[in-house]
Design an enzyme around this catalytic site. Structure first.
Site, PDB file in Angstrom:
ATOM      1  N   SER A  60     -18.628  15.569 -36.446  1.00  0.00           N
ATOM      2  CA  SER A  60     -20.074  15.534 -36.278  1.00  0.00           C
ATOM      3  C   SER A  60     -20.763  14.957 -37.512  1.00  0.00           C
ATOM      4  CB  SER A  60     -20.579  16.935 -35.940  1.00  0.00           C
ATOM      5  OG  SER A  60     -21.865  16.888 -35.371  1.00  0.00           O
ATOM      6  N   ASP A  75     -20.745  14.597 -24.448  1.00  0.00           N
ATOM      7  CA  ASP A  75     -19.952  15.813 -24.665  1.00  0.00           C
ATOM      8  C   ASP A  75     -20.802  17.080 -24.681  1.00  0.00           C
ATOM      9  OD1 ASP A  75     -21.286  15.647 -27.066  1.00  0.00           O
ATOM     10  OD2 ASP A  75     -19.509  15.476 -28.322  1.00  0.00           O
ATOM     11  N   HIS A 114     -17.380  -7.760 -28.423  1.00  0.00           N
ATOM     12  CA  HIS A 114     -18.140  -6.885 -29.327  1.00  0.00           C
ATOM     13  C   HIS A 114     -19.527  -6.623 -28.747  1.00  0.00           C
ATOM     14  CE1 HIS A 114     -20.458  -5.650 -32.880  1.00  0.00           C
ATOM     15  NE2 HIS A 114     -19.300  -5.217 -33.351  1.00  0.00           N
TER      16      HIS A 114
END
Length: 641
Positions: free
Chosen positions: A196, A469, A513
């Site tokens: 994180s 998440d 990219h």
């Protein structure tokens, strides 16, 4: 989530077990005895996330009306007993001056040191397990015979902005010395594990290091001191929950009101560090200007390419903030001063005709949003000043810009996907005084490739291929896919042990990219998968991999046995002298520990009979506990060369 699990991108907590997995292997005498790789020379350096380091008092503070006072070295973050019995005292030890990030006049706190600072935040019979960060995984290291000096924690004061970390604590100087000491002590480079906010800290360190080391020595220093970098749950383009914490407060499970949490959070210099920002906007390169003789104080030109103006939401799924403000302000000053606003009531604002304003990620990170609401919110002026002084004008790096691949040899970016994640908010005046003057009227979520409101209605926007998440959106987590090479191998396998029958592989997929890598692999609805994106082609001497774990929560991903197993295998393979490929094979996954063996009631035997056998030991209380490995772990690892 447990009520005491307050770690998110801001919570950054649970920086946990993955590193020790790496380190299991790094210092394992079993492995080093059987194979040629010299694991004993490697070290593991842990950079924890937001709110994942204990803070201790460095003052004497008498708390009236409470039997509990604060004395030097008393636990502040986190002592729930003192928080509940003397919240005002506790806040004095936690809060900083919002303008210069200095301590409260009556109390100051400093980060603890060593592994104990990141194992349990609030040790105790009940609170210990609820606030556990690294404790169980340190036990793993001990179980596998890891040397004590092979695991190094580098705690920091997660309340400070990056420049203040160096100015007040010399944190980045100390971190550099930590790498150099580990090399001298162990004889080899280190493996960095960051979770994180710890990834943001590590990024800043790499930029700071450029100005501390001669240009020709920079890459050599990195190669000598850093073997691999594991970025877990990295908010590479920011985290939306930072906006919620800034405007309405986020308690993260603490027994305090949202208003109190907001009041505290907005005094932290780090409150801005994880704001969402546009991937299309950058600033001038400090490093190049420094060595070309440019003025370091005036390098902060903000450049946005044509995609920023062509895209509707700065590349994000939707606008980050939608907020109602009155079209006509009541009186000359809605918030005349910070002190007066503590008693101010916004009922007059509600009577005015409301106007809804929307702000993209770029408009949040460049200060446009805070300027727009500064007449209606007392914190906005201070946050705007903090944003300009500590981030836009930072002499090392503006952290609110996209991060290109750092020049490290081995990078593994790991995060969870397919969970319901917040990506946008609707705010309105609450009619209450500051700090409770805003309420959230609606939330936009990303759920497996679609956008929905809190009421369940489908929302138009630009959703990604999947969702994040639960804490960090997919758009931010998956930015590291841009670090992959021009061709990528994609492999999807079940997270649990498997025999290879459900493994899917796509090789040499072209990667452009700036574009996501989309695959059309099938999946069973009852199975959780890991999807690996690994370089097929890359720059000489470098490797990059991205791992996506289905339904892995931002906080709990570091508790995942599957993740620990994969890290262990990857690092063991990486150092093995006889390895046959750049990355460990994914063809099959069998049990590696006694704990991985279990009883198959359908067949009345231990599962995985080729690896596990029934072997009762005194004290076993159920059949599965008596299922144990037939061979040593080192023998099993030989199948993954």
């Amino acid at each position: 989530m447990s009520k005491f699990f307050f770690f998110s991108p801001m919570r950054g907590g649970h920086v946990s077990f993955v590193v020790f997995v790496i380190i299991l292997l790094l210092g394992s005498n079993v492995c080093s005895g059987e194979f040629g790789g010299d694991y004993s020379k490697l070290s593991g350096i842990i950079i924890p996330g937001f709110a994942s380091t204990q803070l201790r008092a460095w003052s004497i503070l008498d708390c009236p009306y409470s039997p509990l006072d604060f004395n030097p070295l008393d636990l502040v973050w986190l002592d729930t007993t003192k928080l509940l019995s003397a919240v005002n005292c506790w806040l004095k030890c936690m809060m900083l001056d919002p303008y210069n990030q200095t301590d409260h006049s009556e109390c100051k706190s400093r980060p603890d040191s060593g592994l104990s600072a990141i194992t349990e935040l609030d040790p105790g019979y009940i609170t210990g397990p609820l606030s556990s960060v690294w404790k169980e995984w340190i036990k793993w290291c001990i179980e596998f015979g890891i040397e004590a000096n092979a695991i190094i924690a580098v705690p920091y004061d997660w309340r400070l902005s990056p420049s203040k970390l160096e100015e007040r604590d010399l944190y980045f100087h100390k971190l550099k010395l930590t790498f150099e000491t580990a090399l001298k002590l162990r004889g080899g480079p280190s493996i960095v594990f960051a979770h994180s906010l710890g990834n943001n800290v590590f990024r800043y360190f790499l930029e700071w290091l450029k100005l501390e080391i001669a240009p020709k020595e920079y890459r050599r220093w990195l190669d000598d001191h850093i073997h691999a970098y594991f970025a877990v749950g990295a908010p590479l383009l920011g985290a939306i929950e930072t906006v919620k914490a800034t405007l309405s407060g986020a308690t993260f499970g603490l027994p305090v009101s949202e208003g109190t949490a907001r009041l505290m959070f907005n005094t932290f210099g780090s409150s801005i560090w994880m704001l969402p920002f546009s991937k299309y906007c950058t600033t001038d390169n400090v490093y190049q200007r420094h060595f070309s003789g440019g003025n370091r104080k005036n390098h902060h030109a903000y450049h946005c390419n044509e995609h920023e103006h062509q895209s509707k939401y700065s590349g994000w799924p939707t606008n980050i903030i939608n907020i109602e403000v009155p079209s006509i302000r009541a009186g000359n000053e809605a918030y005349p001063s910070f002190v007066e606003t503590a008693q101010a009531n916004l009922s007059g604002m509600e009577c005015a005709f409301p106007t809804q304003l929307s702000f993209s990620a770029r408009e949040v990170s460049d200060g446009t949003f805070f300027k727009a609401i500064k007449d209606y919110d007392p914190d906005s002026e201070r946050l705007l000043q903090l944003l300009k002084k500590s981030y836009h004008a930072d002499p090392i790096l503006n952290p609110l810009t996209p991060w290109e691949r750092p020049p490290l040899k081995n990078i593994f970016c790991i995060y969870g996907v397919d969970s319901k994640t917040e990506v946008g908010y609707y705010f309105a005046p609450s009619g209450k005084p500051y700090p409770d003057n805003w309420i959230i009227t609606d939330v936009i979520y990303e759920i497996e490739g679609s956008l929905y409101s809190r009421s369940g209605n489908l929302v138009e926007g630009n959703p990604g291929a999947t969702s994040g998440d639960e804490t960090v959106p997919y758009h931010s987590l998956s930015w590291c896919k841009n670090w992959l090479g021009p061709k990528v191998n994609i492999t999807r396998t079940p997270q649990s042990e498997h025999d290879g029958s459900d493994v899917q592989v796509h090789q040499n997929i072209k990667h452009l990219h700036g574009e996501d890598i989309i695959h059309n692999m099938t999946r069973l609805p009852t199975v959780k998968y890991i999807t690996y994106y690994e370089d097929s082609e890359s720059s000489p001497g470098t490797r990059t991999a991205v791992w996506e774990l289905d339904k892995a929560n931002h906080r709990n991903i570091v508790r995942s046995p599957a993740l620990m197993r994969e890290l262990w295998l990857e690092m063991w393979h990486d150092i093995h002298p006889d390895k046959k490929s750049n990355f460990v094979t994914k063809a099959k996954r069998g049990p590696l520990r006694d704990e991985d063996c279990y009883w198959d009631y359908g067949k009345a035997r231990c599962a995985w009979p080729e690896h596990c056998e029934y072997r009762y030991l005194f004290g076993d209380v159920h059949l599965g506990q008596s299922c144990r490995l037939k061979n040593s772990t080192s023998d099993l690892l030989s199948h993954y060369v």
